[in-house]
Each structure stands twice: as structure tokens, then as C-alpha cells.
Design an enzyme around this catalytic site. Structure first.
Site, PDB file in Angstrom:
ATOM      1  N   CYS A 148       0.771  -1.289  -0.061  1.00  0.00           N
ATOM      2  CA  CYS A 148      -0.181   0.061   0.222  1.00  0.00           C
ATOM      3  C   CYS A 148       0.848   1.416  -0.017  1.00  0.00           C
ATOM      4  CB  CYS A 148      -0.916  -0.115   1.357  1.00  0.00           C
ATOM      5  SG  CYS A 148      -2.066   1.490   1.005  1.00  0.00           S
ATOM      6  N   CYS A 169      -5.988   2.495  -4.511  1.00  0.00           N
ATOM      7  CA  CYS A 169      -5.468   2.882  -3.015  1.00  0.00           C
ATOM      8  C   CYS A 169      -6.271   4.258  -2.639  1.00  0.00           C
ATOM      9  CB  CYS A 169      -3.878   3.726  -3.450  1.00  0.00           C
ATOM     10  SG  CYS A 169      -3.056   4.349  -1.875  1.00  0.00           S
TER      11      CYS A 169
END
Length: 525
Positions: free
Chosen positions: A277, A457
Site C-alpha cells: 500500500c 489506493c
């Protein structure tokens, strides 16, 4: 002392004081277990002091210390031996979390004990998001498959929720489940660690020496967070103002620091890619800044972002929205600065950079709060296996996710060398591809399911708004919603609702159960 009763005979709490020992004695506690290393933080009561007073009160005291997130099987075995036959036990650590986790590990009974002659249709290494989702998707297609999941972990975590824990939106406990509760029904779970692979013999070797055979293998071993790669970091995590949303036990400390900081210097770091991430380091920063902005203390706080990379975000279309928040929160950005050392007691951070002449140099910075994203790599047993590329990641075709050298091996998630963002959203798209291709292979059909590199994201730029970055291979924008409903290049309320309210139940009750809403695999023609 905040005491929590786990069972009639077992309770846990945060750090106890000498006065608390008197209270525990009055409550009939006969055994105190300390799960904290001594000197974990300044002013901490030593175990020797606890043991001495407990003895005066006719109580036993035992020290089974381990650092948060680093519990070892030997710790669990020692804990089992101590609690066997005991009654009225109280355990403590910094917050009570470690004492709860070790109890769960010691009393867990649902895993399977391996033997040398176990063979399965499909063996999946890793019971994180990728491994469990793939097992569930396989069983949806072919319920009679014999599937074995291999993973030593006792807990399963919804890791995307840790950003919101660090922002004071979620409680950490809501992101955790017992592993036994999320393993798909009909799947064997071996609570063991893999030592190595024997792809030519269709076997894996466990750390205990046993061999497990397979017809097809899925490698979903996740990623290694290398805290020790930064000098001094491991020793100071969770104290001295040093935190990270990349760990379950530390995300609450992020929120604690954000609430308590009224003035001073706050630093947020990002290491070289690849990482899990890529937006998470910024998410922590934006949510902290949003809190300070709303508390009217932001003008008293010097916020800096130190990024080992050269840009704010890898997909250019999302940078303007993020840059507007950099300016709103008056954040100083420092690119090509890589954190290499932390001096927690003196609150100084050290970054590798280059001077105006392009020569290597070390930049020092003081801090009152330091949020760290650690360097990351494939796990050691993967990097030392015959399955990897030169960089240590499992070598697969980026579309079919099939291994480039062994036709009966697939890999997905963070450990695969596909050039996509390492996110939960990527796994959501990958799992059906792997499941479909394995079932097709079992049935003698050609491999046709493909993964397009999709990743997402959700960049939490403030409490209540998110820039929902969605993109595939090559940075191609791949929005789920039409622009009129949600413009992903802008901060929107809808994206926040999606992350806070919809995605967690979708994860626990959909993705881990094999429901493939909106992610049916694409097929080659």
C-alpha cells in the site's frame, strides 16, 4: 489498570503498578504473568519489582516477554506450561493486547497436525488475504477439492483498517479475527511454517521437517516488514514518539500521539518501493494533519514528509489533488530522502540523501512524532527458494499469475513479482484469476483467465474525504464508478463511505467467503 476479563479464570490489562498488585491480591489472583520486556519504555515497573511484591502477597509471578507483533512459538509453549492447571491468572503488557493474543494462541485447538504422507489437490502457502480468498474462490468453483492452507499465524487482520485506527476512526480490535474463524470450511489448516519448496517433486518442507505434497501450489506468503533495516528503529517502536500504522499494536499509538501533540515537529517517512500500500505513509500524515487542523494546532506543528522516491504519487493524475492537501496542511516535502537510523531517546532521525553536488550525505532531523513505513521485501524463506526472480519475488506471468518455470505453481498478492500496486484491491482481482486457472488446469482446459494489473489506493486526505486512486498496469486509470458518481482524481465523500462503512463487511463476509462481486476474471480470447 484497565482490567479485562477474558474467561472466568483469566484477565489481562495494561501495565500494572505496585498498588495494582495489592488490588489483584484482593481479587484472588494467584498468578501474574508479565508479557513485556523490561525497559520497553521509560519509567516502566520492572518485572523484578512485580515479582517481589507478588511473593509478599502469596502470589506467583512469571516473565514471558516478547515485543509486540513478534510472539514466537517458544513463548506460546512457555505460556501453556505456566497456565496449565492454574486458576485466577492475570497477565499484562503495555496495553493488554499481547496478553490477549498469547492466550488465544495457547488455547487454539482447531489446526491440523501434519504428517509426512499428507497430499492435497491444492496447497496454499499463506493464510492472509490472498491465500484465504483463493481457497474460498477455488471451493466456489469445485467444492470437492482437497485444499491445505499453511500458515503459523493465530490471528487474521484486515490491514487496510489500520490507517483508520491510526486516525482515531476504528478500534484496533475491529480489524482482527481468530484465524480459525476465517479459514474456509472444508479446508485443512496447518498451523506451521514452510521451510523450503521442492517444485520438481511437488512438495513443500515445513520447519518441523514434515513434507506436504500437492498437485497444484499457490504461493501467497505476503511481504516482510524489515524493521531492523533501519538502525535503532526496533528498539524505539511504540515509545519515544515513534510509531507506524503498519503494525496492529502500533496503530493506536499513532492516534495517541496525534491527539497529544500540540506543538513541535512531526515527521512521516516512506522507504524505497516496492511496499505494501504505497499510499499508507501519506494516509497517516493527512489524517494526523486533519486532526491538528480541526483542533487549531496545525500552525504550531512543523510537518515534514521524507520520501525515498522522487514523486508524491506514482500515477500523475492523482498528484494535483494530493498536492492541494500538502499545501493546505503546510507540509514540507523532502524527496530522495531514505530513513536509515532512528535515535529514539534523543528524538532524532537520520536520512540518506545527496547534497547539491550529487554526493551521498546524511541529513539529520529532530522530531516529536515520527511515523515510519519500514523497508519491505519478500519473506526470507521465499527469497531463498527456487521460485524467485533476481529481486527475490515469486516469478510469475503478470496476466495468468502462473509461475514462469513450473506450470503447476501460481502466486498472487504481495509476494508475486507482478508490476502492480501491492494492495488488497489487487488481491481481490487476482484471487478469481488464480482459482479459475487452477480449476481449468485440473479439468484439462487451457489457461485463459487474466489479471489486468488493477490496484486501488484510497488516500484518506481528511476525515470524511478520500482520493480513490484506481489504476492498472502502466498507470492506466481504471475507475470502478463513472465520473459523475465519483471522480477518483478528486477528494470525495463517497469514497470515504466506501472505505469506512462498506469495505470492512465486504472483506469479512464477501471476499474471504469467495464472493466475487464486480471481479469476475477476464478471459483471453
Amino acid at each position: 489498570m484497565l482490567r479485562k476479563q477474558i474467561t472466568d479464570n483469566y484477565s489481562v490489562s495494561d501495565q500494572i503498578s505496585l498498588a495494582n498488585i495489592e488490588t489483584l491480591s484482593q481479587l484472588g489472583i494467584t498468578l501474574i504473568i508479565c508479557n513485556r520486556p523490561d525497559n520497553e519504555e521509560e519509567g516502566q515497573l520492572s518485572f523484578a519489582e512485580v515479582e517481589a511484591l507478588a511473593k509478599e502477597k502469596n502470589m506467583n509471578a512469571v516473565h514471558i516477554p516478547f515485543t509486540g507483533g513478534q510472539m514466537q512459538p517458544s513463548d506460546v509453549e512457555a505460556f501453556k506450561a505456566v497456565i496449565k492447571g492454574g486458576d485466577n491468572i492475570h497477565a499484562y503488557c503495555r496495553t493488554g493486547n499481547r496478553s490477549s493474543i498469547i492466550w488465544q494462541a495457547a488455547t487454539e485447538t482447531s489446526s491440523t497436525t501434519p504428517s509426512d504422507d499428507m497430499t492435497f489437490d491444492v496447497v496454499i502457502v499463506g493464510a492472509g488475504t490472498a491465500g484465504i480468498s483463493t481457497a474460498a474462490s477455488l471451493l466456489k468453483r469445485k467444492p470437492d477439492l482437497s485444499i491445505c492452507l499453511i500458515d503459523p499465524a493465530t490471528n487474521h487482520f484486515y490491514q487496510p483498517g489500520w490507517t483508520l485506527v491510526g486516525g482515531g476512526v476504528f478500534k484496533a480490535e475491529s480489524t482482527r479475527r481468530n484465524m480459525s474463524d476465517v479459514i474456509p470450511k472444508g479446508t485443512k489448516w496447518l498451523k506451521e511454517s514452510v521451510k523450503t519448496f521442492h517444485p520438481n517433486d511437488n512438495k513443500v518442507t515445513l520447519e518441523n521437517g514434515h513434507h506436504i505434497g500437492y498437485q497444484y501450489l499457490v504461493v501467497a506468503a505476503g511481504i516482510k516488514l524489515n524493521w531492523d533495516a533501519i538502525e535503532g528503529l526496533s528498539e524505539t517502536l511504540g515509545r519515544n514518539g515513534v510509531t507506524s500504522n503498519y503494525r496492529y499494536d502500533l496503530a493506536p499509538y499513532t492516534w495517541e500521539l496525534s491527539q497529544n501533540l500540540k506543538d513541535g515537529k512531526a515527521i512521516f517517512t516512506q522507504p524505497p518501493m516496492p511496499i505494501k500500500c504505497a499510499g499508507a505513509p501519506q494516509k497517516a500524515m493527512y489524517l494526523s494533519c486533519d486532526h491538528w487542523f480541526k483542533q487549531d494546532t496545525l500552525n504550531n506543528i512543523d510537518v515534514s514528509f521524507y520520501n525515498a522516491g522522487g514523486v508524491l504519487f506514482g500515477v500523475a493524475e492523482y498528484v494535483p489533488a494530493l498536492q492541494s492537501y500538502i499545501e493546505k496542511y503546510q507540509i514540507t516535502t523532502n524527496f530522495n530522502h531514505n530513513l536509515v537510523k532512528v535515535d529514539g531517546p534523543n528524538k532524532r532521525a537520520y536520512f540518506a540523501a545527496k547534497d547539491e553536488n550529487g554526493q551521498p550525505t546524511i541529513v539529520e532531523a529532530d522530531f516529536d512524532m515520527l511515523h515510519v513505513c519500514p523497508p519491505q521485501s519478500a519473506p526470507d524463506f521465499i527469497r531463498n527458494s527456487p521460485l524467485v526472480d533476481d529481486a527475490g519475488w515469486v516469478n510469475v506471468d503478470k496476466e495468468t499469475l502462473q509461475h514462469t518455470a513450473f506450470d503447476n505453481i501460481w502466486s498472487l498478492g504481495d509476494v508475486a513479482n507482478t508490476p502492480n500496486a501491492k494492495t488488497m484491491a489487487a488481491v481481490r482481482k487476482q484471487a478469481p484469476v488464480v482459482a479459475q486457472n487452477i480449476v481449468d488446469a485440473l479439468q484439462g482446459h487451457s489457461i485463459r483467465a487474466i489479471y489486468d494489473g488493477y490496484g486501488s489506493c484510497p488516500l484518506t486526505v481528511e476525515k470524511g474525504k478520500i482520493v480513490l486512486a484506481e489504476f492498472g498496469y502502466g498507470g492506466t486509470l481504471m475507475p470502478t464508478f463513472p465520473n459523475w458518481l465519483n471522480n477518483g482524481t478528486k477528494a470525495t465523500r463517497l469514497a470515504w463511505i466506501l472505505k469506512e462503512d462498506l469495505l470492512p463487511p465486504f472483506y469479512w463476509h464477501g471476499m474471504l467467503k469467495g464472493y466475487e462481486w464486480f471481479v469476475s476474471p477476464k478471459m483471453r480470447k
